[in-house]
Design a protein around this motif. Structure first.
Motif, PDB file in Angstrom:
ATOM      1  N   LEU A 119      48.925  -8.678  11.182  1.00 24.50           N
ATOM      2  CA  LEU A 119      48.430  -8.060  12.790  1.00 24.50           C
ATOM      3  C   LEU A 119      49.887  -7.373  13.268  1.00 24.50           C
ATOM      4  O   LEU A 119      50.149  -6.505  13.392  1.00 24.50           O
ATOM      5  N   ALA A 120      51.250  -8.682  12.539  1.00 23.36           N
ATOM      6  CA  ALA A 120      52.377  -7.468  12.483  1.00 23.36           C
ATOM      7  C   ALA A 120      52.096  -6.380  11.765  1.00 23.36           C
ATOM      8  O   ALA A 120      53.243  -5.118  12.398  1.00 23.36           O
ATOM      9  N   LEU A 121      52.082  -5.826  11.199  1.00 24.01           N
ATOM     10  CA  LEU A 121      51.541  -4.302  10.117  1.00 24.01           C
ATOM     11  C   LEU A 121      51.305  -3.407  11.190  1.00 24.01           C
ATOM     12  O   LEU A 121      51.639  -2.396  11.326  1.00 24.01           O
ATOM     13  N   PHE A 122      50.007  -3.949  11.258  1.00 23.80           N
ATOM     14  CA  PHE A 122      49.092  -2.556  12.754  1.00 23.80           C
ATOM     15  C   PHE A 122      49.420  -2.744  13.698  1.00 23.80           C
ATOM     16  O   PHE A 122      50.529  -1.725  14.471  1.00 23.80           O
ATOM     17  N   LEU A 180      48.172 -18.674   4.348  1.00 24.12           N
ATOM     18  CA  LEU A 180      46.577 -18.616   4.973  1.00 24.12           C
ATOM     19  C   LEU A 180      47.053 -18.026   6.208  1.00 24.12           C
ATOM     20  O   LEU A 180      46.471 -16.417   6.600  1.00 24.12           O
ATOM     21  N   ALA A 181      47.852 -18.643   7.232  1.00 20.71           N
ATOM     22  CA  ALA A 181      48.943 -17.897   8.196  1.00 20.71           C
ATOM     23  C   ALA A 181      49.386 -17.002   8.395  1.00 20.71           C
ATOM     24  O   ALA A 181      49.679 -15.503   8.822  1.00 20.71           O
ATOM     25  N   ALA A 182      49.979 -16.809   6.477  1.00 22.18           N
ATOM     26  CA  ALA A 182      51.322 -15.862   6.787  1.00 22.18           C
ATOM     27  C   ALA A 182      50.790 -14.465   6.867  1.00 22.18           C
ATOM     28  O   ALA A 182      51.072 -13.360   7.130  1.00 22.18           O
ATOM     29  N   HIS A 227      53.477  -8.398   3.810  1.00 22.35           N
ATOM     30  CA  HIS A 227      52.077  -8.323   3.616  1.00 22.35           C
ATOM     31  C   HIS A 227      50.939  -8.511   2.640  1.00 22.35           C
ATOM     32  O   HIS A 227      50.797  -9.648   2.052  1.00 22.35           O
ATOM     33  N   LEU A 228      51.550  -7.341   2.076  1.00 22.38           N
ATOM     34  CA  LEU A 228      51.018  -7.308   0.243  1.00 22.38           C
ATOM     35  C   LEU A 228      51.249  -8.041  -0.692  1.00 22.38           C
ATOM     36  O   LEU A 228      50.665  -8.730  -1.144  1.00 22.38           O
TER      37      LEU A 228
END
Length: 360
Positions: A307-310, A299-301, A325-326
């Motif tokens: 957020l890192a991708l954004f 869940l945390a990942a 992320h995906l």
């Protein structure tokens, strides 16, 4: 040579033994919903035990209030007994059988699924790179994303629905009314039972001291997940309803929902992981500790990678972070019926069933 003929109790039998003692004592009558439901019965069928196990939120207040825990000969540990039944029930109702126990008790299995999910997305992005596109779609087309994640989301939902059908039959559930559903949703959203009947919290990670930390962390995960889901839904509506494909600006509805959702999901999951490290493992399903911890970290990942991708928008890091992320999202979806995530569905069903018992 004498042989030990003491019968070996199953998890359900052990929970029944302890609940029968609780039914005679009734000291915890003012605690969570488990005890009024327990005291309404004279005898406990296997379905009753399954219902009570899934109604339990493992707040552990009853354990620290109990006079019959070890070293008393009754050796009561009701939170652990119900936790074992709960884990077994999720596996029993899941299809195909056995996968639930694998992911719930083996953090390594969940980590392996995560690695495979990320690797699959890296392969897809390398093999199926579109000729044109902007933002994320420069690396993986919208059509391919839908082809991958549509079935990955819908099939687990179908498996969970099939499991809930079996649960409902075993626990004697009847036709659900709107008032019963509303009562269950209120209790679930507020996590009322996570406080064990005490407004000042539960005893999860501090023994006989009350704390609201677990309730707050759960609420952060719950609302963070809902915001992330709403963000994805908003993007879907914009794409298909208004012909406005991604990428979306920082002040667009998907971002205004998704960014705070990702923050809440990440912080809440990390908070739960920290609480699990401090809590007494013997008061839960000890065999499932590794799988539960792996799920919380997944869940945390999921939140952190989003957020890192954004944050990496417009940089060379988009491609690897998109795959990361995906991959975590794909793993999350595919393991939903078999990981700790499924507890949300069964907990809601248990709350609805309890509302029926109360005549709500």
């Amino acid at each position: 040579m004498s042989l030990d003929t003491t019968p070996i109790l199953t998890a359900t039998d052990e929970a029944r033994r302890q609940l029968e003692i609780c039914n005679a004592c009734r000291y915890c009558e003012g605690y969570c919903a488990v005890f009024p439901a327990t005291f309404a019965e004279r005898a406990f069928s296997d379905g009753d035990i399954t219902q009570l196990a899934n109604l339990c939120h493992n707040c552990r207040g009853c354990y620290y209030a109990c006079q019959y825990t070890e070293p008393h000969e009754f050796a009561l540990n009701l939170p652990a007994a119900l936790a074992e039944v709960r884990v077994e029930s999720w596996d029993r109702f899941a299809w195909p059988g056995g996968l639930g126990r694998l992911f719930q008790t083996r953090g390594v299995a969940l980590a392996g699924a995560l690695i495979l999910g990320i690797a699959a997305l890296f392969w897809a992005m390398a093999a199926l790179t579109p000729e044109r596109g902007t933002g994320f779609y420069a690396h993986l087309s919208h059509t391919i994303m839908v082809a991958i994640f549509g079935p990955a989301f819908l099939l687990p939902i179908l498996v969970i629905a099939m499991g809930l059908r079996g649960y409902w039959r075993e626990t004697g559930g009847t036709r659900v009314t709107l008032s019963q559903l509303a009562s269950a949703l209120r209790d679930g959203a507020s996590l009322r039972n996570l406080s064990g009947g005490a407004a000042h919290g539960c005893n999860y990670e501090k023994g006989d001291r009350y704390t609201l930390a677990r309730k707050h962390a759960h609420q952060a995960v719950f609302w963070g997940f809902l915001l992330c889901f709403a963000s994805t839904s908003a993007g879907t509506v914009l794409h298909y309803g208004f012909d406005l494909p991604a990428p979306y600006g920082a002040f667009s509805l998907p971002k205004l929902l998704g960014v705070p959702g990702g923050v809440l999901l990440t912080l809440g999951a990390l908070g739960l992981a920290g609480l699990k490290l401090r809590a007494d493992r013997s008061l839960g399903a000890a065999s499932a500790w590794g799988g539960e911890m792996a799920f919380v970290l997944l869940l945390a990942a999921t939140g952190a990678s989003g957020l890192a991708l954004f944050a990496a928008t417009g940089t060379a890091l988009v491609a690897p972070l998109l795959a990361l992320h995906l991959g975590t999202v794909l793993t999350f979806f595919l393991t939903m019926p078999y990981s700790k995530m499924v507890h949300g569905a069964y907990r809601l069903a248990a709350l609805v069933r309890d509302a029926q018992r109360k005549g709500a």
